[in-house]
Design a protein around this motif. Sequence first.
Motif, PDB file in Angstrom:
ATOM      1  N   ALA A 396       0.893  -1.157   0.000  1.00 52.97           N
ATOM      2  CA  ALA A 396       0.000   0.000   0.000  1.00 52.97           C
ATOM      3  C   ALA A 396       0.929   1.203   0.000  1.00 52.97           C
ATOM      4  O   ALA A 396       2.053   1.091   0.465  1.00 52.97           O
ATOM      5  CB  ALA A 396      -0.852  -0.017   1.246  1.00 52.97           C
ATOM      6  N   PRO A 397       0.449   2.340  -0.483  1.00 51.82           N
ATOM      7  CA  PRO A 397       1.357   3.477  -0.567  1.00 51.82           C
ATOM      8  C   PRO A 397       2.027   3.665   0.781  1.00 51.82           C
ATOM      9  O   PRO A 397       1.330   3.803   1.787  1.00 51.82           O
ATOM     10  CB  PRO A 397       0.457   4.654  -0.906  1.00 51.82           C
ATOM     11  N   ASP A 398       3.333   3.641   0.746  1.00 43.95           N
ATOM     12  CA  ASP A 398       4.187   3.661   1.937  1.00 43.95           C
ATOM     13  C   ASP A 398       3.463   3.914   3.247  1.00 43.95           C
ATOM     14  O   ASP A 398       3.143   5.039   3.585  1.00 43.95           O
ATOM     15  CB  ASP A 398       5.267   4.729   1.764  1.00 43.95           C
ATOM     16  N   LEU A 399       3.191   2.896   3.978  1.00 42.90           N
ATOM     17  CA  LEU A 399       2.606   3.059   5.297  1.00 42.90           C
ATOM     18  C   LEU A 399       3.773   3.268   6.262  1.00 42.90           C
ATOM     19  O   LEU A 399       4.263   4.363   6.395  1.00 42.90           O
ATOM     20  CB  LEU A 399       1.742   1.850   5.624  1.00 42.90           C
ATOM     21  N   TYR A 400       4.286   2.195   6.829  1.00 44.48           N
ATOM     22  CA  TYR A 400       5.489   2.336   7.664  1.00 44.48           C
ATOM     23  C   TYR A 400       6.663   1.752   6.874  1.00 44.48           C
ATOM     24  O   TYR A 400       6.538   0.686   6.271  1.00 44.48           O
ATOM     25  CB  TYR A 400       5.325   1.573   8.973  1.00 44.48           C
ATOM     26  N   VAL A 401       7.771   2.459   6.875  1.00 47.86           N
ATOM     27  CA  VAL A 401       8.950   2.002   6.129  1.00 47.86           C
ATOM     28  C   VAL A 401      10.126   1.915   7.100  1.00 47.86           C
ATOM     29  O   VAL A 401      10.335   2.817   7.913  1.00 47.86           O
ATOM     30  CB  VAL A 401       9.290   3.007   4.998  1.00 47.86           C
ATOM     31  N   LEU A 402      10.869   0.807   6.996  1.00 51.20           N
ATOM     32  CA  LEU A 402      12.042   0.645   7.858  1.00 51.20           C
ATOM     33  C   LEU A 402      13.165   1.540   7.346  1.00 51.20           C
ATOM     34  O   LEU A 402      13.591   1.415   6.204  1.00 51.20           O
ATOM     35  CB  LEU A 402      12.490  -0.819   7.831  1.00 51.20           C
ATOM     36  N   GLU A 403      13.643   2.423   8.204  1.00 52.24           N
ATOM     37  CA  GLU A 403      14.752   3.286   7.785  1.00 52.24           C
ATOM     38  C   GLU A 403      16.062   2.842   8.402  1.00 52.24           C
ATOM     39  O   GLU A 403      17.099   2.957   7.783  1.00 52.24           O
ATOM     40  CB  GLU A 403      14.465   4.743   8.169  1.00 52.24           C
ATOM     41  N   ASP A 404      16.016   2.358   9.646  1.00 57.92           N
ATOM     42  CA  ASP A 404      17.276   1.943  10.269  1.00 57.92           C
ATOM     43  C   ASP A 404      16.976   0.899  11.337  1.00 57.92           C
ATOM     44  O   ASP A 404      15.906   0.914  11.957  1.00 57.92           O
ATOM     45  CB  ASP A 404      17.968   3.161  10.896  1.00 57.92           C
ATOM     46  N   LEU A 405      17.933   0.014  11.538  1.00 63.21           N
ATOM     47  CA  LEU A 405      17.792  -1.012  12.574  1.00 63.21           C
ATOM     48  C   LEU A 405      19.174  -1.307  13.138  1.00 63.21           C
ATOM     49  O   LEU A 405      20.118  -1.571  12.380  1.00 63.21           O
ATOM     50  CB  LEU A 405      17.191  -2.290  11.965  1.00 63.21           C
ATOM     51  N   PRO A 424       3.342   6.961   8.264  1.00 65.85           N
ATOM     52  CA  PRO A 424       2.550   7.303   7.069  1.00 65.85           C
ATOM     53  C   PRO A 424       2.509   8.801   6.760  1.00 65.85           C
ATOM     54  O   PRO A 424       2.279   9.186   5.633  1.00 65.85           O
ATOM     55  CB  PRO A 424       1.152   6.780   7.404  1.00 65.85           C
ATOM     56  N   GLU A 425       2.758   9.624   7.778  1.00 63.26           N
ATOM     57  CA  GLU A 425       2.746  11.080   7.514  1.00 63.26           C
ATOM     58  C   GLU A 425       4.123  11.583   7.108  1.00 63.26           C
ATOM     59  O   GLU A 425       4.323  12.782   6.938  1.00 63.26           O
ATOM     60  CB  GLU A 425       2.293  11.857   8.765  1.00 63.26           C
ATOM     61  N   GLY A 426       5.090  10.690   7.014  1.00 64.26           N
ATOM     62  CA  GLY A 426       6.438  11.097   6.590  1.00 64.26           C
ATOM     63  C   GLY A 426       7.344  11.426   7.769  1.00 64.26           C
ATOM     64  O   GLY A 426       8.512  11.763   7.577  1.00 64.26           O
ATOM     65  N   GLY A 427       6.829  11.321   9.012  1.00 65.36           N
ATOM     66  CA  GLY A 427       7.666  11.621  10.181  1.00 65.36           C
ATOM     67  C   GLY A 427       8.558  10.442  10.537  1.00 65.36           C
ATOM     68  O   GLY A 427       8.337   9.316  10.079  1.00 65.36           O
ATOM     69  N   GLN A 428       9.572  10.697  11.346  1.00 65.69           N
ATOM     70  CA  GLN A 428      10.477   9.616  11.776  1.00 65.69           C
ATOM     71  C   GLN A 428      10.155   9.228  13.204  1.00 65.69           C
ATOM     72  O   GLN A 428       9.972  10.086  14.059  1.00 65.69           O
ATOM     73  CB  GLN A 428      11.916  10.096  11.685  1.00 65.69           C
ATOM     74  N   ILE A 449       5.888   1.261  17.980  1.00 64.45           N
ATOM     75  CA  ILE A 449       5.579   2.397  17.096  1.00 64.45           C
ATOM     76  C   ILE A 449       4.253   2.177  16.367  1.00 64.45           C
ATOM     77  O   ILE A 449       3.380   3.040  16.343  1.00 64.45           O
ATOM     78  CB  ILE A 449       6.711   2.601  16.050  1.00 64.45           C
ATOM     79  N   VAL A 450       4.103   0.989  15.794  1.00 65.22           N
ATOM     80  CA  VAL A 450       2.960   0.754  14.893  1.00 65.22           C
ATOM     81  C   VAL A 450       1.658   0.498  15.669  1.00 65.22           C
ATOM     82  O   VAL A 450       0.565   0.777  15.173  1.00 65.22           O
ATOM     83  CB  VAL A 450       3.304  -0.401  13.915  1.00 65.22           C
ATOM     84  N   LEU A 451       1.780  -0.037  16.880  1.00 65.25           N
ATOM     85  CA  LEU A 451       0.617  -0.282  17.747  1.00 65.25           C
ATOM     86  C   LEU A 451      -0.492  -1.058  17.030  1.00 65.25           C
ATOM     87  O   LEU A 451      -1.638  -0.625  16.960  1.00 65.25           O
ATOM     88  CB  LEU A 451       0.052   1.059  18.265  1.00 65.25           C
ATOM     89  N   THR A 452      -0.109  -2.166  16.429  1.00 62.35           N
ATOM     90  CA  THR A 452      -1.073  -3.026  15.733  1.00 62.35           C
ATOM     91  C   THR A 452      -0.858  -4.459  16.229  1.00 62.35           C
ATOM     92  O   THR A 452      -0.183  -5.249  15.576  1.00 62.35           O
ATOM     93  CB  THR A 452      -0.862  -2.925  14.208  1.00 62.35           C
ATOM     94  N   GLN A 518     -10.644   3.881  10.852  1.00 62.59           N
ATOM     95  CA  GLN A 518      -9.945   3.162  11.905  1.00 62.59           C
ATOM     96  C   GLN A 518      -8.444   3.436  11.841  1.00 62.59           C
ATOM     97  O   GLN A 518      -7.767   3.523  12.847  1.00 62.59           O
ATOM     98  CB  GLN A 518     -10.195   1.683  11.697  1.00 62.59           C
ATOM     99  N   ASN A 519      -7.922   3.568  10.617  1.00 58.93           N
ATOM    100  CA  ASN A 519      -6.495   3.824  10.464  1.00 58.93           C
ATOM    101  C   ASN A 519      -6.118   5.188  11.008  1.00 58.93           C
ATOM    102  O   ASN A 519      -5.069   5.357  11.598  1.00 58.93           O
ATOM    103  CB  ASN A 519      -6.087   3.735   8.991  1.00 58.93           C
ATOM    104  N   VAL A 520      -6.996   6.164  10.789  1.00 64.92           N
ATOM    105  CA  VAL A 520      -6.701   7.504  11.287  1.00 64.92           C
ATOM    106  C   VAL A 520      -6.612   7.437  12.806  1.00 64.92           C
ATOM    107  O   VAL A 520      -5.683   7.912  13.429  1.00 64.92           O
ATOM    108  CB  VAL A 520      -7.796   8.496  10.836  1.00 64.92           C
ATOM    109  N   GLU A 521      -7.609   6.718  13.417  1.00 65.07           N
ATOM    110  CA  GLU A 521      -7.586   6.558  14.879  1.00 65.07           C
ATOM    111  C   GLU A 521      -6.319   5.876  15.345  1.00 65.07           C
ATOM    112  O   GLU A 521      -5.661   6.297  16.255  1.00 65.07           O
ATOM    113  CB  GLU A 521      -8.746   5.656  15.306  1.00 65.07           C
ATOM    114  N   GLY A 522      -5.960   4.757  14.614  1.00 68.99           N
ATOM    115  CA  GLY A 522      -4.786   3.980  15.013  1.00 68.99           C
ATOM    116  C   GLY A 522      -3.525   4.819  14.947  1.00 68.99           C
ATOM    117  O   GLY A 522      -2.640   4.703  15.786  1.00 68.99           O
ATOM    118  N   ALA A 523      -3.466   5.689  13.941  1.00 72.53           N
ATOM    119  CA  ALA A 523      -2.248   6.471  13.756  1.00 72.53           C
ATOM    120  C   ALA A 523      -2.162   7.599  14.787  1.00 72.53           C
ATOM    121  O   ALA A 523      -1.099   8.094  15.094  1.00 72.53           O
ATOM    122  CB  ALA A 523      -2.229   7.062  12.352  1.00 72.53           C
ATOM    123  N   ALA A 524      -3.329   7.976  15.319  1.00 70.67           N
ATOM    124  CA  ALA A 524      -3.320   9.150  16.215  1.00 70.67           C
ATOM    125  C   ALA A 524      -2.693   8.799  17.563  1.00 70.67           C
ATOM    126  O   ALA A 524      -2.664   7.666  17.956  1.00 70.67           O
ATOM    127  CB  ALA A 524      -4.749   9.633  16.436  1.00 70.67           C
TER     128      ALA A 524
END
Length: 524
Positions: A396-405, A424-428, A449-452, A518-524
Amino acid sequence: MRRIHILDTSLRDGEQAPGASMTSPEKLEVARALARLGVDIIEAGFPAASPDDHAAVAQIAAEVGREPLRGRPDVQPPVIQALARAHEGDIDAAWSAIKGAARPRIHTFLATSDLHLEHKLRMTRDEVIAKVGAMVRHAKRLCDAVEFSPEDAGRSDPAFLHQVLAVAIEAGATVLNIPDTVGYTMPDEFGALIAGIVENVPGAREVVISVHCHDDLGLAVANSLAGLRAGAGQAEVTVNGIGERAGNASLEELVMLLRTREPVLGLTTGIDTTQLLSVSKVISRATSYPVPPNKAVVGGNAFAHESGIHQDGVLKHQRTYEIMKPEDVGASQTKLVLGKHSGKHAFAERLAVLGVALEGEALVRAFGRFKVLADRKRAVHDADLVALAAGERAPAPDLYVLEDLQVACGTAGLATATVRLRDPEGGQRVQAAVGTGPVDATYKAIQAIVLTPVELLEFNVNAVTEGIDALGEVSVRVREGDERATHGSGADTDIVVASAKAYLAALNHVIARRPAAQNVEGAA
Ligand code: KIV
Ligand code: ZN
């Protein structure tokens, strides 16, 4: 020699395997791979199931169902078929999804066994006959090519089955598909069922009879073969045998059976068998269903010889212990195709040949990863390229992307992981966690972070190619509450990174299929 048509239903019956659902880009990639393989018909999905299914089938019809094969303008595109229950609404949805194909076909079905009539459909035999006639006629008004399946044919009363099939032919069906829906029959019974239809159903010799066998007792390929020998002209199969419950007859097994025993059987197909292994990998990756090492034809051990006696025999003469040549199924195509000096153009070209179409940003990202891989790894093979590119087709259009581990682990103490994700909002977002091992710690940090919250049902690690520097591919299957299980996969030379990518891909799947609010709620 009789030419058998191969219908692949990996995108429809195959996708019904638990947790095997594919995203639209994955379905398109599978359809392209199937066209390259040379299947005659692609059953692309069940458009009435959801708007996403409809859109995926429509895209396959418009692209794969119209384009001539790359480099083969003489080969016509495959027939694109869609499934519909015997309801007008389903049939209309199927037609609107496939009508963009050069050669569309509607597939409608209704059960014919007394068991299904009494307990599932609650219909009389007369009602079934009337419905089949009406629905096949409706489909025929929309589309010239119509396939009809009497569901649970393997347990239906043959006399009633013949009556229903005669009505379907009369109403305009061009293909009669005979399913052993629950994998109950034995080869001699299934062969006799097909022979009985050819013999007794008026008009049966003028249409194509098809076989569709499930593998509940491990007899799907044997039953399909029996049906073909009794006169059927089409076999419905799936790559790697995926499908409902124990799955469907496996495409690669049936095709290689017909090819290997061609002198006895006199049956051929139009399949380019050298593509079998690569298509098997495409499906395995798209569904996160690993291929068992001992799987016939495409398993990692299908051409491996362990015992000294066998090795000695094969070295003296290949045919002592090999009935098929590895190169005939594409098993020896592990050659070096690209190196670290290869350019983006060559990279994109090679991916296109492998059926992976990447463009724009995704191509640039995949090329960047290829350069990193080519620096780390001695030889970059086709399988590496496909695995690497798979990571760029975000579900799906970039939801969460791994940047560093970053992970610290060892024999003493708890493992710790620090992850940085792009949200999803582009924040780190950065989180650290401890766990029983590096993967556990990583998954806990991602969850923070993802809380799912999901249940991890399966976790598999495989090497894409051989050697200590091989790319590791991780596939996971997860379930959120009572929802349908879903999956994700990731590849990297570091298996903890591959594990993080796989988990994140699965969580992105879960998030993407939730209602938007639901996604908006989850992301908030
Ligand atoms: O197994 C089955 O009966 C089916 C039908 C829809 C053909 O998949
Ligand atoms: Zn089926």
